[in-house]
Design an enzyme around this catalytic site. Structure first.
Site, PDB file in Angstrom:
ATOM      1  N   CYS A  75      -5.114  11.974  12.865  1.00  0.00           N
ATOM      2  CA  CYS A  75      -5.663  10.756  12.432  1.00  0.00           C
ATOM      3  C   CYS A  75      -5.600   9.863  13.740  1.00  0.00           C
ATOM      4  CB  CYS A  75      -4.766   9.942  11.430  1.00  0.00           C
ATOM      5  SG  CYS A  75      -3.216   9.493  11.951  1.00  0.00           S
ATOM      6  N   ARG A 126      -8.279  -0.645   4.567  1.00  0.00           N
ATOM      7  CA  ARG A 126      -7.472   0.392   4.074  1.00  0.00           C
ATOM      8  C   ARG A 126      -6.347  -0.080   3.573  1.00  0.00           C
ATOM      9  NH1 ARG A 126      -5.640   3.942   8.156  1.00  0.00           N
ATOM     10  NH2 ARG A 126      -4.300   4.511   6.392  1.00  0.00           N
ATOM     11  N   LYS A 159       0.835  -1.209  -0.194  1.00  0.00           N
ATOM     12  CA  LYS A 159       0.179   0.016   0.004  1.00  0.00           C
ATOM     13  C   LYS A 159       0.904   1.354   0.109  1.00  0.00           C
ATOM     14  CE  LYS A 159      -1.881   1.648   4.064  1.00  0.00           C
ATOM     15  NZ  LYS A 159      -1.430   3.069   4.265  1.00  0.00           N
ATOM     16  N   ASN A 160       1.973   1.181   1.093  1.00  0.00           N
ATOM     17  CA  ASN A 160       2.775   2.423   0.878  1.00  0.00           C
ATOM     18  C   ASN A 160       3.455   2.701  -0.285  1.00  0.00           C
ATOM     19  OD1 ASN A 160       1.454   2.706   3.505  1.00  0.00           O
ATOM     20  ND2 ASN A 160       3.224   2.391   4.730  1.00  0.00           N
ATOM     21  N   ARG A 179      -5.538   9.195   4.425  1.00  0.00           N
ATOM     22  CA  ARG A 179      -4.636  10.095   5.199  1.00  0.00           C
ATOM     23  C   ARG A 179      -3.444  10.544   4.367  1.00  0.00           C
ATOM     24  NH1 ARG A 179      -8.189  10.665   9.151  1.00  0.00           N
ATOM     25  NH2 ARG A 179      -8.805   8.921   9.980  1.00  0.00           N
ATOM     26  N   ILE A 210       2.324  18.535   8.806  1.00  0.00           N
ATOM     27  CA  ILE A 210       3.196  18.468   7.472  1.00  0.00           C
ATOM     28  C   ILE A 210       3.963  19.363   7.324  1.00  0.00           C
ATOM     29  CG2 ILE A 210       1.659  17.074   6.100  1.00  0.00           C
ATOM     30  CD1 ILE A 210       0.568  19.608   5.068  1.00  0.00           C
ATOM     31  N   ASP A 211       4.453  19.798   8.604  1.00  0.00           N
ATOM     32  CA  ASP A 211       5.487  21.050   8.445  1.00  0.00           C
ATOM     33  C   ASP A 211       6.845  20.893   7.754  1.00  0.00           C
ATOM     34  OD1 ASP A 211       5.501  19.168  10.554  1.00  0.00           O
ATOM     35  OD2 ASP A 211       7.272  20.520  11.714  1.00  0.00           O
ATOM     36  N   LEU A 212       7.272  19.480   7.905  1.00  0.00           N
ATOM     37  CA  LEU A 212       8.583  19.102   7.035  1.00  0.00           C
ATOM     38  C   LEU A 212       8.211  19.368   5.587  1.00  0.00           C
ATOM     39  CD1 LEU A 212       9.693  16.300   9.479  1.00  0.00           C
ATOM     40  CD2 LEU A 212      10.462  18.733   9.261  1.00  0.00           C
ATOM     41  N   ARG A 220      -0.857  14.635  12.737  1.00  0.00           N
ATOM     42  CA  ARG A 220      -0.059  14.289  11.711  1.00  0.00           C
ATOM     43  C   ARG A 220       0.407  15.492  10.996  1.00  0.00           C
ATOM     44  NH1 ARG A 220      -0.934   8.108   9.622  1.00  0.00           N
ATOM     45  NH2 ARG A 220       0.805   7.937   8.606  1.00  0.00           N
ATOM     46  N   ASP A 231       4.921   0.341  12.122  1.00  0.00           N
ATOM     47  CA  ASP A 231       3.605  -0.328  11.553  1.00  0.00           C
ATOM     48  C   ASP A 231       3.643  -1.764  11.984  1.00  0.00           C
ATOM     49  OD1 ASP A 231       2.870   1.942  10.422  1.00  0.00           O
ATOM     50  OD2 ASP A 231       3.205   1.543   8.378  1.00  0.00           O
ATOM     51  N   ILE A 289       8.014   6.419  16.988  1.00  0.00           N
ATOM     52  CA  ILE A 289       7.796   7.228  15.605  1.00  0.00           C
ATOM     53  C   ILE A 289       6.291   7.971  15.945  1.00  0.00           C
ATOM     54  CG2 ILE A 289       7.237   7.478  13.105  1.00  0.00           C
ATOM     55  CD1 ILE A 289       9.988   6.376  13.810  1.00  0.00           C
TER      56      ILE A 289
HETATM   57  C1  UD1 Z   1       4.431   6.566   6.471  1.00  0.00           C
HETATM   58  C2  UD1 Z   1       3.610   5.381   6.206  1.00  0.00           C
HETATM   59  C3  UD1 Z   1       3.120   4.875   7.690  1.00  0.00           C
HETATM   60  C4  UD1 Z   1       4.429   4.749   8.524  1.00  0.00           C
HETATM   61  C5  UD1 Z   1       5.047   5.825   8.432  1.00  0.00           C
HETATM   62  C6  UD1 Z   1       6.573   5.734   9.447  1.00  0.00           C
HETATM   63  C7  UD1 Z   1       2.490   5.654   3.977  1.00  0.00           C
HETATM   64  C8  UD1 Z   1       1.446   5.932   3.292  1.00  0.00           C
HETATM   65  N1  UD1 Z   1       2.506   5.674   5.396  1.00  0.00           N
HETATM   66  O1  UD1 Z   1       3.710   7.666   6.999  1.00  0.00           O
HETATM   67  O2  UD1 Z   1       2.357   3.890   7.315  1.00  0.00           O
HETATM   68  O3  UD1 Z   1       3.703   4.584   9.914  1.00  0.00           O
HETATM   69  O4  UD1 Z   1       5.546   6.457   7.301  1.00  0.00           O
HETATM   70  O5  UD1 Z   1       7.268   4.621   8.798  1.00  0.00           O
HETATM   71  O6  UD1 Z   1       3.579   5.460   3.625  1.00  0.00           O
HETATM   72  N2  UD1 Z   1       6.252  14.377  11.035  1.00  0.00           N
HETATM   73  C9  UD1 Z   1       6.208  15.432  11.597  1.00  0.00           C
HETATM   74  N3  UD1 Z   1       6.119  16.638  10.588  1.00  0.00           N
HETATM   75  C10 UD1 Z   1       6.017  16.192   9.079  1.00  0.00           C
HETATM   76  C11 UD1 Z   1       5.941  14.730   8.687  1.00  0.00           C
HETATM   77  C12 UD1 Z   1       6.021  13.779   9.728  1.00  0.00           C
HETATM   78  O7  UD1 Z   1       6.462  15.881  12.689  1.00  0.00           O
HETATM   79  O8  UD1 Z   1       5.905  17.187   8.255  1.00  0.00           O
HETATM   80  C13 UD1 Z   1       6.182  13.123  12.052  1.00  0.00           C
HETATM   81  C14 UD1 Z   1       5.133  12.466  12.209  1.00  0.00           C
HETATM   82  O9  UD1 Z   1       4.040  13.127  13.154  1.00  0.00           O
HETATM   83  C15 UD1 Z   1       5.461  11.115  12.688  1.00  0.00           C
HETATM   84  C16 UD1 Z   1       6.967  10.875  12.089  1.00  0.00           C
HETATM   85  O10 UD1 Z   1       7.363  12.324  11.616  1.00  0.00           O
HETATM   86  O11 UD1 Z   1       5.754  11.144  14.200  1.00  0.00           O
HETATM   87  C17 UD1 Z   1       7.033  10.055  11.011  1.00  0.00           C
HETATM   88  O12 UD1 Z   1       6.039  10.329   9.850  1.00  0.00           O
HETATM   89  P1  UD1 Z   1       6.393   9.951   8.339  1.00  0.00           P
HETATM   90  O13 UD1 Z   1       7.555   9.330   8.236  1.00  0.00           O
HETATM   91  O14 UD1 Z   1       6.075  11.353   7.672  1.00  0.00           O
HETATM   92  O15 UD1 Z   1       5.084   9.038   8.138  1.00  0.00           O
HETATM   93  P2  UD1 Z   1       4.230   9.137   7.117  1.00  0.00           P
HETATM   94  O16 UD1 Z   1       4.671   9.475   5.810  1.00  0.00           O
HETATM   95  O17 UD1 Z   1       2.873  10.188   7.364  1.00  0.00           O
END
Ligand code: UD1
Length: 417
Positions: free
Chosen positions: A116, A398, A22-23, A92, A123-125, A121, A306, A328
Site C-alpha cells: 500500500c 477513505r 474508521k479504525n 487495505r 501479515i506474517d504476524l 503491509r 497516523d 511504525i
Molecule cells: C492500523 C491502522 C493504521 C495505523 C496502524 C498503526 C486500521 C484499519 N489501521 O493498521 O491506521 O497506522 O494500525 O497504528 O486500524 N506488521 C508486520 N507484520 C504483520 C503486521 C504488521 O510486519 O503481520 C508491521 C507493519 O508493516 C507496520 C507495523 O507492523 O510496520 C504496524 O502495523 P499494524 O499495527 O499491524 O498496523 P495495521 O493494523 O495495518
C-alpha cells in the site's frame, strides 16, 4: 477524478463534531459477522472504506444497510466463507475479516493484501498467530486458505510486535471457540478496546483489551447487539492541526480526550492554548507557533503514526527547527514532497524529518499520496498564500466524512471539483 481547490491564508474558527473512528468501525463491522442475529451500529462514519466492509458482509450472506451514521446488519445466516480478490483489494484492512470468518465458519479463503502507499503491509504476524490458534494456513498463489484443525484448549500467543490488525484478528478468531487464549504483547490502541466492548456486549468474553495482555475465552455464539463507535482521534488531530497552522481556534466536541493525550502534548509544546472538558477540546493558536523538540511515533499511548503528517503540516511555519521520527511505517514520508511544493523546508533522513519553519508559503498543485498525507497537504494548503489544488482526494475520502464541508464550516475557502 475529484480534487480540492483551497484558497489559503484564512484563519479557521468554529466548532466540529468529531466523527466515529474508521479504525474502530472496520473491525467492528467484521465482528458483526460473528453475531447470530442483528447488529445496530451507531456513529459509524460514512466512508468509502466502511462501504467496502459492508460490501464484504453482503457478499458473505449478511443483509446490511447504512442509513446516515447507523448501520444495520442481519448476520443470522452466513452463506459464504471466501472473500474474492476484488473486494479484498477495495480496502487495505480487509484482512481483519479473516479472523471473523474463521470464528464463524471454521474455514476462510481470502487473498493477500497487496502493498500500500505506506509501504509493504505484511501479515506474517496475523498468520503465525492464526496457526497457533489451531488453524492450518495454506498460501496458494494469491489465496490464503485457513481451516480449523483443532480448538485452542489453553493457548498462549505472543506477538513479536504489537500489531493492531493482528491483535484484532486474534481476538476475532478466538471469539467463537471452545478454548481459552491469552495474547501477550497485544496492541493497546483504543480501537482494540472498542472492538472488545462490542464483542462483550454481544455475549463474548474478551478480557484485558487496552492492556498488553488480552484473554479470550471462546463462547458458542454471539447475540444481537447495539453499539456506538468511539470518536476518531486522528480526525480530531486533523482539525487541531488545521486550526493551529492558520492561527485559528476550534472547539471539538464528541471527542475522548483520554485517547489524544500525546497529540495534545505536542500542540501544547507548540504554544497552542488547549482546554479540555469531559467530551470536548478547545484549541486556540493566538500566538505564533514554536518548534517542538523531537517527537517519535510509537504504539499507543505514544504519539500515533497516523497523526505524524498532521503534526508535520502544523510545524511548517513554526519558529525554529522541529524533528519528527517515524517508527511504525517505512514509507510514511511520501507526503513531504507535496508540502515542499508549497515552500516548506523539510529534510528527510531515513525515518527522520527535520522541519525548519518558514515565514510564508505559496500556492502549488498537490496530490494526495495516502489518507493522512492527503489530509496534511490540505492543512498545509490552508496555511499558504494563494490558491492551491489537491488531487487524488479518493485517499482522503477513505477516512474523512466530507472534509471540505467541515472545513468550510470553520470558514476555510475550499471547494471540491
Ligand atoms: C492500523 C491502522 C493504521 C495505523 C496502524 C498503526 C486500521 C484499519 N489501521 O493498521 O491506521 O497506522 O494500525 O497504528 O486500524 N506488521 C508486520 N507484520 C504483520 C503486521 C504488521 O510486519 O503481520 C508491521 C507493519 O508493516 C507496520 C507495523 O507492523 O510496520 C504496524 O502495523 P499494524 O499495527 O499491524 O498496523 P495495521 O493494523 O495495518
Amino acid at each position: 477524478m475529484s480534487k480540492y481547490i483551497v484558497e489559503g491564508g484564512h484563519r479557521l474558527k468554529g466548532e466540529v463534531k468529531i466523527q466515529g473512528a474508521k479504525n474502530s468501525a472496520l473491525p467492528i463491522l467484521a465482528a458483526a459477522l460473528l453475531i447470530s442475529g442483528n447488529t445496530v451500529l451507531h456513529n459509524c462514519p460514512d466512508l468509502s472504506d466502511v462501504r467496502a466492509a459492508i460490501k464484504i458482509l453482503n457478499f458473505l450472506g449478511c443483509r446490511c444497510k447504512q442509513i446516515g451514521n447507523d448501520v444495520y446488519i442481519d448476520s443470522e445466516s452466513v452463506t459464504c466463507n471466501a472473500v474474492p480478490n476484488e473486494l479484498m483489494r477495495e480496502m487495505r484492512s480487509s484482512v481483519v475479516f479473516l479472523g471473523a470468518i474463521l470464528s464463524r465458519c471454521s474455514m476462510a479463503t481470502v487473498t493477500a493484501p497487496g502493498g500500500c502507499e505506506l509501504g509493504p503491509r505484511p501479515i506474517d504476524l496475523h498468520l503465525k498467530a492464526i496457526k497457533e490458534l489451531g488453524f492450518s494456513v495454506n498460501e496458494n498463489g494469491g489465496n490464503i486458505v485457513c481451516k480449523r484443525e483443532r480448538y485452542p484448549k489453553d493457548t498462549e500467543v505472543s506477538l513479536d510486535f504489537p500489531s493492531v490488525g493482528a491483535t484484532e484478528n486474534i481476538i476475532l478468531a478466538a471469539c467463537i471457540s471452545k478454548g481459552r487464549v491469552v495474547l501477550h504483547n497485544a496492541a493497546k490502541e483504543p480501537e482494540i478496546s472498542d472492538l472488545a466492548n462490542f464483542i462483550n456486549k454481544a455475549g463474548g468474553r474478551v478480557y484485558g483489551a487496552g492492556t498488553d495482555r488480552v484473554e479470550i475465552i471462546g463462547v458458542n455464539k454471539l447475540y444481537s447487539v447495539e453499539h456506538s463507535v468511539i470518536p476518531d482521534r486522528i480526525v480530531a488531530a486533523t482539525y487541531m492541526s488545521a486550526a493551529a497552522v492558520t492561527g485559528g481556534e476550534v472547539l471539538l466536541y464528541d471527542i475522548d480526550n483520554n485517547h489524544i493525550r500525546a497529540v495534545v502534548g505536542a500542540f501544547n509544546e507548540m504554544g497552542c492554548t488547549i482546554k479540555t472538558d469531559k467530551k470536548s477540546l478547545f484549541l486556540s493558536a493566538d500566538k505564533p507557533l514554536y518548534r517542538i523538540k523531537t517527537v517519535r511515533s510509537t504504539v499507543y499511548p505514544g504519539f500515533p503514526t497516523d497523526a505524524g503528517p498532521l503534526l508535520v503540516a502544523s510545524l511548517i511555519k513554526a519558529r525554529g527547527t522541529s524533528v519528527f521520527i517515524e517508527n511504525i511505517f517505512e514509507n510514511r514520508f511520501n507526503y513531504i514532497g507535496e508540502l515542499r511544493r508549497l515552500g516548506a523546508d523539510i529534510k528527510v533522513y531515513n525515518r527522520v524529518a527535520v522541519v525548519e519553519g518558514v515565514n510564508s508559503l505559496h500556492s502549488a498543485e498537490l496530490s494526495c499520496t495516502d489518507l493522512r498525507g492527503g489530509a496534511a497537504a490540505v492543512v498545509a494548503a490552508l496555511a499558504s498564500d494563494g490558491v492551491s489544488t489537491i488531487d487524488k482526494i479518493c485517499h482522503i475520502e477513505r477516512g474523512y466524512e466530507s472534509l471540505e464541508t467541515t472545513l468550510k464550516e470553520l470558514s476555510a475557502i475550499i471547494k471540491k471539483e
